[in-house]
Design an enzyme around this catalytic site. Structure first.
Site, PDB file in Angstrom:
ATOM      1  N   MET A   1       0.847  -1.176   0.000  1.00 20.11           N
ATOM      2  CA  MET A   1       0.000   0.000   0.000  1.00 20.11           C
ATOM      3  C   MET A   1       0.894   1.241   0.000  1.00 20.11           C
ATOM      4  O   MET A   1       1.354   1.668   1.040  1.00 20.11           O
ATOM      5  CB  MET A   1      -0.906  -0.010   1.230  1.00 20.11           C
ATOM      6  CG  MET A   1      -1.606   1.305   1.453  1.00 20.11           C
ATOM      7  SD  MET A   1      -2.698   1.332   2.873  1.00 20.11           S
ATOM      8  CE  MET A   1      -1.580   1.694   4.181  1.00 20.11           C
ATOM      9  N   PRO A   2       1.163   1.807  -1.152  1.00 20.14           N
ATOM     10  CA  PRO A   2       1.938   3.043  -1.161  1.00 20.14           C
ATOM     11  C   PRO A   2       1.094   4.206  -0.632  1.00 20.14           C
ATOM     12  O   PRO A   2      -0.082   4.339  -0.966  1.00 20.14           O
ATOM     13  CB  PRO A   2       2.295   3.252  -2.624  1.00 20.14           C
ATOM     14  CG  PRO A   2       1.424   2.354  -3.406  1.00 20.14           C
ATOM     15  CD  PRO A   2       0.880   1.315  -2.488  1.00 20.14           C
TER      16      PRO A   2
END
Length: 63
Positions: A1-2
Site C-alpha cells: 500500500m503506497p
C-alpha cells in the site's frame, strides 16, 4: 500500500489536486506494479505563515 504525502502551500483547487492524484496513481501503477486501489495520496495544505525557507517565513504570522 503506497502512501504518498504531498505537502504544499495552501490554495490549490480540488481540480488541481485531482490532476496530481491521477498522475501519481498512474505513475505508481506503471512503475511499481501496484493497483490503483492500493495507492493512497494525502494532501497537507500548509499556510504561508507556517512555512519558512532560508530562515524566513513565506507569509505573515497568523493573528
Amino acid at each position: 500500500m503506497p502512501v504518498i504525502r504531498v505537502e504544499l502551500s495552501a490554495g490549490r483547487s480540488q481540480e488541481q489536486k485531482q490532476k496530481v492524484v491521477t498522475d501519481v496513481t498512474r505513475s505508481l501503477v506503471a512503475h511499481c506494479g501496484c493497483t490503483p486501489e492500493s495507492v493512497h495520496v494525502v494532501f497537507v495544505d500548509v499556510q504561508a505563515s507556517d512555512w519558512a525557507v532560508g530562515g524566513a517565513f513565506l507569509g505573515p504570522p497568523k493573528s
